[in-house]
Design a protein around this motif. Sequence first.
Motif, PDB file in Angstrom:
ATOM      1  N   ILE A   1      -4.793  -8.758 -25.191  1.00 53.37           N
ATOM      2  CA  ILE A   1      -4.522  -8.299 -25.225  1.00 53.37           C
ATOM      3  C   ILE A   1      -5.230  -7.067 -24.315  1.00 53.37           C
ATOM      4  N   THR A   2      -4.181  -6.479 -24.178  1.00 51.01           N
ATOM      5  CA  THR A   2      -4.614  -4.814 -22.912  1.00 51.01           C
ATOM      6  C   THR A   2      -4.064  -3.537 -23.602  1.00 51.01           C
ATOM      7  N   VAL A   3      -5.464  -3.099 -24.179  1.00 49.28           N
ATOM      8  CA  VAL A   3      -4.637  -1.174 -24.267  1.00 49.28           C
ATOM      9  C   VAL A   3      -5.128  -0.751 -23.743  1.00 49.28           C
ATOM     10  N   LEU A   4      -4.456   0.821 -23.648  1.00 45.28           N
ATOM     11  CA  LEU A   4      -4.913   2.226 -22.439  1.00 45.28           C
ATOM     12  C   LEU A   4      -5.670   2.804 -23.738  1.00 45.28           C
ATOM     13  N   ILE A   5      -6.511   3.082 -23.149  1.00 47.48           N
ATOM     14  CA  ILE A   5      -7.112   4.015 -24.619  1.00 47.48           C
ATOM     15  C   ILE A   5      -7.924   5.227 -23.850  1.00 47.48           C
ATOM     16  N   ARG A   6      -7.503   6.759 -24.293  1.00 46.05           N
ATOM     17  CA  ARG A   6      -7.502   7.760 -23.662  1.00 46.05           C
ATOM     18  C   ARG A   6      -8.719   8.806 -24.250  1.00 46.05           C
TER      19      ARG A   6
ATOM     20  N   ILE B   1     -23.679  -9.634 -24.350  1.00 47.73           N
ATOM     21  CA  ILE B   1     -22.887  -8.109 -24.385  1.00 47.73           C
ATOM     22  C   ILE B   1     -23.972  -7.761 -22.487  1.00 47.73           C
ATOM     23  N   GLU B   2     -22.706  -6.590 -22.206  1.00 45.69           N
ATOM     24  CA  GLU B   2     -22.964  -5.701 -20.999  1.00 45.69           C
ATOM     25  C   GLU B   2     -22.584  -4.280 -21.434  1.00 45.69           C
TER      26      GLU B   2
ATOM     27  N   HIS C   1     -12.322 -20.741 -36.026  1.00 44.32           N
ATOM     28  CA  HIS C   1     -13.274 -20.271 -35.197  1.00 44.32           C
ATOM     29  C   HIS C   1     -12.797 -19.978 -34.071  1.00 44.32           C
ATOM     30  N   ASN C   2     -12.944 -18.085 -34.062  1.00 43.86           N
ATOM     31  CA  ASN C   2     -12.159 -17.657 -32.856  1.00 43.86           C
ATOM     32  C   ASN C   2     -13.331 -16.754 -31.775  1.00 43.86           C
ATOM     33  N   ILE C   3     -13.362 -17.213 -30.425  1.00 47.18           N
ATOM     34  CA  ILE C   3     -13.850 -16.886 -29.127  1.00 47.18           C
ATOM     35  C   ILE C   3     -13.542 -15.549 -29.051  1.00 47.18           C
ATOM     36  N   GLN C   4     -13.787 -14.673 -28.958  1.00 47.80           N
ATOM     37  CA  GLN C   4     -13.428 -13.320 -28.515  1.00 47.80           C
ATOM     38  C   GLN C   4     -14.025 -12.521 -27.384  1.00 47.80           C
ATOM     39  N   GLU C   5     -13.424 -11.954 -26.580  1.00 50.61           N
ATOM     40  CA  GLU C   5     -14.339 -11.724 -25.126  1.00 50.61           C
ATOM     41  C   GLU C   5     -13.286 -10.381 -25.117  1.00 50.61           C
ATOM     42  N   ASN C   6     -14.291  -8.923 -24.971  1.00 50.52           N
ATOM     43  CA  ASN C   6     -14.180  -8.293 -24.638  1.00 50.52           C
ATOM     44  C   ASN C   6     -14.240  -7.277 -23.150  1.00 50.52           C
TER      45      ASN C   6
ATOM     46  N   ASN D   1      -9.269 -10.752 -24.477  1.00 48.48           N
ATOM     47  CA  ASN D   1      -9.218 -12.259 -24.518  1.00 48.48           C
ATOM     48  C   ASN D   1      -9.788 -13.120 -25.859  1.00 48.48           C
ATOM     49  N   ASN D   2      -8.346 -13.550 -26.639  1.00 50.95           N
ATOM     50  CA  ASN D   2      -8.838 -14.164 -27.630  1.00 50.95           C
ATOM     51  C   ASN D   2      -8.705 -16.481 -27.692  1.00 50.95           C
ATOM     52  N   GLU D   3      -9.733 -16.372 -28.437  1.00 54.29           N
ATOM     53  CA  GLU D   3      -9.353 -18.488 -28.905  1.00 54.29           C
ATOM     54  C   GLU D   3      -9.061 -18.698 -29.666  1.00 54.29           C
ATOM     55  N   PHE D   4      -8.634 -18.926 -30.361  1.00 54.88           N
ATOM     56  CA  PHE D   4      -8.557 -19.379 -32.087  1.00 54.88           C
ATOM     57  C   PHE D   4      -8.587 -21.279 -31.750  1.00 54.88           C
ATOM     58  N   ILE D   5      -9.562 -21.936 -32.285  1.00 54.43           N
ATOM     59  CA  ILE D   5      -9.584 -23.221 -32.869  1.00 54.43           C
ATOM     60  C   ILE D   5     -10.003 -23.258 -34.091  1.00 54.43           C
TER      61      ILE D   5
END
Length: 152
Positions: free
Chosen positions: A5-10, A70-71, A86-91, A106-110
């Motif tokens: 999922i991609t979202v533009l935030i102002r 984290i960076e 189990h959910n792996i979420q990469e932001n 990016n999400n992956e549900f296991i």
Amino acid sequence: MKYTITVLIRKPIEDCFRLLQDHESRKHWHLGLTSFEHLCGLPNEVGGQMKLNYTFGKRNLSVIETVTHIENNKTVHYNFDSAGMHNIQENQFKVVDDNSTLWTCNNEFIPTTFSKRLMLLLMPKAIKLQSEKYLYDFKNYIEIGKSVKNYT
């Protein structure tokens, strides 16, 4: 199941990153969040764990959030574990301009149980829609101060 999922935030990237890590403010963009508690490690550091408690109607759900990477102002990755899932979420956050940020999630549900496997097969769209809702509720809260608390 994997999706992006991609979202533009102002808002500037620093504001977005700071709000994402502020557990106190999550109640304004995580509909159903009733409480959270620190379990171990340092909050917002790799290995840090929080227990997030949600109520959806008469159903209660507890999720263990673990920071895995984290960076600052760039990326934050989490594992979310609940009963049977189990959910792996990469932001990832990218500067668009001085006052705009692109958030890619990016999400992956296991599933770890048969019933959750079946749920993913029967309702994959519902899970993705819930993830999208959290991102757009975040966007509405940070941009215009619209809280989901006004709708519970």
